[in-house]
Scaffold this active site. Structure first.
Site, PDB file in Angstrom:
ATOM      1  N   VAL A  57       0.883  -1.178   0.000  1.00  0.00           N
ATOM      2  CA  VAL A  57       0.000   0.000   0.000  1.00  0.00           C
ATOM      3  C   VAL A  57       0.913   1.217   0.000  1.00  0.00           C
ATOM      4  O   VAL A  57       1.966   1.217   0.634  1.00  0.00           O
ATOM      5  CB  VAL A  57      -0.959   0.048   1.212  1.00  0.00           C
ATOM      6  CG1 VAL A  57      -2.039  -1.011   1.089  1.00  0.00           C
ATOM      7  CG2 VAL A  57      -0.227  -0.086   2.524  1.00  0.00           C
ATOM      8  N   SER A  58       0.500   2.264  -0.725  1.00  0.00           N
ATOM      9  CA  SER A  58       1.367   3.437  -0.852  1.00  0.00           C
ATOM     10  C   SER A  58       1.292   4.353   0.356  1.00  0.00           C
ATOM     11  O   SER A  58       2.200   5.127   0.617  1.00  0.00           O
ATOM     12  CB  SER A  58       1.022   4.224  -2.125  1.00  0.00           C
ATOM     13  OG  SER A  58      -0.344   4.563  -2.132  1.00  0.00           O
ATOM     14  N   THR A  59       0.194   4.289   1.086  1.00  0.00           N
ATOM     15  CA  THR A  59       0.076   5.104   2.292  1.00  0.00           C
ATOM     16  C   THR A  59      -0.718   4.332   3.336  1.00  0.00           C
ATOM     17  O   THR A  59      -1.624   3.572   2.990  1.00  0.00           O
ATOM     18  CB  THR A  59      -0.600   6.464   2.016  1.00  0.00           C
ATOM     19  OG1 THR A  59      -0.710   7.187   3.231  1.00  0.00           O
ATOM     20  CG2 THR A  59      -1.952   6.300   1.377  1.00  0.00           C
ATOM     21  N   GLY A  80       3.196   1.709   3.088  1.00  0.00           N
ATOM     22  CA  GLY A  80       3.549   3.125   3.015  1.00  0.00           C
ATOM     23  C   GLY A  80       4.649   3.408   2.019  1.00  0.00           C
ATOM     24  O   GLY A  80       5.421   4.340   2.186  1.00  0.00           O
ATOM     25  N   VAL A  81       4.727   2.588   0.959  1.00  0.00           N
ATOM     26  CA  VAL A  81       5.771   2.755  -0.062  1.00  0.00           C
ATOM     27  C   VAL A  81       5.100   3.018  -1.401  1.00  0.00           C
ATOM     28  O   VAL A  81       4.280   2.221  -1.862  1.00  0.00           O
ATOM     29  CB  VAL A  81       6.669   1.500  -0.162  1.00  0.00           C
ATOM     30  CG1 VAL A  81       7.744   1.692  -1.225  1.00  0.00           C
ATOM     31  CG2 VAL A  81       7.316   1.191   1.184  1.00  0.00           C
TER      32      VAL A  81
END
Length: 199
Positions: free
Chosen positions: A15-17, A50-51
């Protein structure tokens, strides 16, 4: 390749955030259930929380790729293409690596499995798309260069404008070409040429 029931699977999720309601648990839960339904053993889970997908370096993805070379699993399972790869060419490079290592790739949402004939066909199509993408980029660059030349634009680095009177003065003071070049911020050869052909 081992029988399907003995397959070891690596699960990758991202997940990006983590502060906008995105939960990597949704991905891992569905992937675990999918693996269990296929009779696979989850060898390891690789989770980048978070990436951003645009980042070149993702710690857990890097670890997964390193472990693939050590043959620690037989299948890589992801929730969706865009959770795994940042572009078609990135996806294709990873799939080519897995293919060379005898590792299958499964995307749960797209229902793609490179161990099946349909999955192999998708892999071939992706390769053709990536090759077309590369060809189009090369052709756009070449067309841009041709257009620039047709308009009389100079291509390449702009030629340095040197103060030839300053060079001549420094030579009169007995400075070496190397010392002059250092002071003028140009090569010795360029300074020598400018000094011999003052404007």
């Amino acid at each position: 390749m081992q029988s399907e029931s003995a397959q070891r699977v690596a699960i990758y999720a991202r997940v990006s955030t983590t502060n906008h309601g995105q939960d990597v648990g949704l991905q891992t839960r569905e992937l675990r259930q999918f693996a269990e339904a296929r009779g696979w053993t989850v060898a390891s889970e690789y989770i980048d929380a978070g990436v951003s997908g645009a980042r070149d370096s993702r710690p857990e993805l890097n670890r997964l790729m390193a472990d693939s070379h050590k043959r620690r699993f037989d299948v890589v399972c992801v929730w969706r293409f865009d959770r795994f790869a940042r572009s078609v060419s990135h996806l294709l490079r990873a799939l080519e690596t897995f293919k060379a290592l005898g590792i299958d790739f499964v995307s749960f949402s797209e229902q793609m499995d490179t161990s099946t004939p349909a999955g192999k066909m998708v892999f071939t199509v992706l390769g053709a798309v990536a090759e077309l993408e590369r060809s189009l980029i090369v052709e756009r660059v070449r067309a841009g260069l041709r257009n620039a030349r047709a308009k009389g634009k100079r291509l390449g680095r702009p030629r340095a404008i040197l103060d030839t009177s300053k060079i001549a003065e420094l030579r009169r003071q007995g400075r070496s070409w190397r010392a002059i070049a250092r002071q003028m911020g140009a090569s010795s050869r360029t300074c020598r040429r400018a000094g011999q052909n003052p404007s």
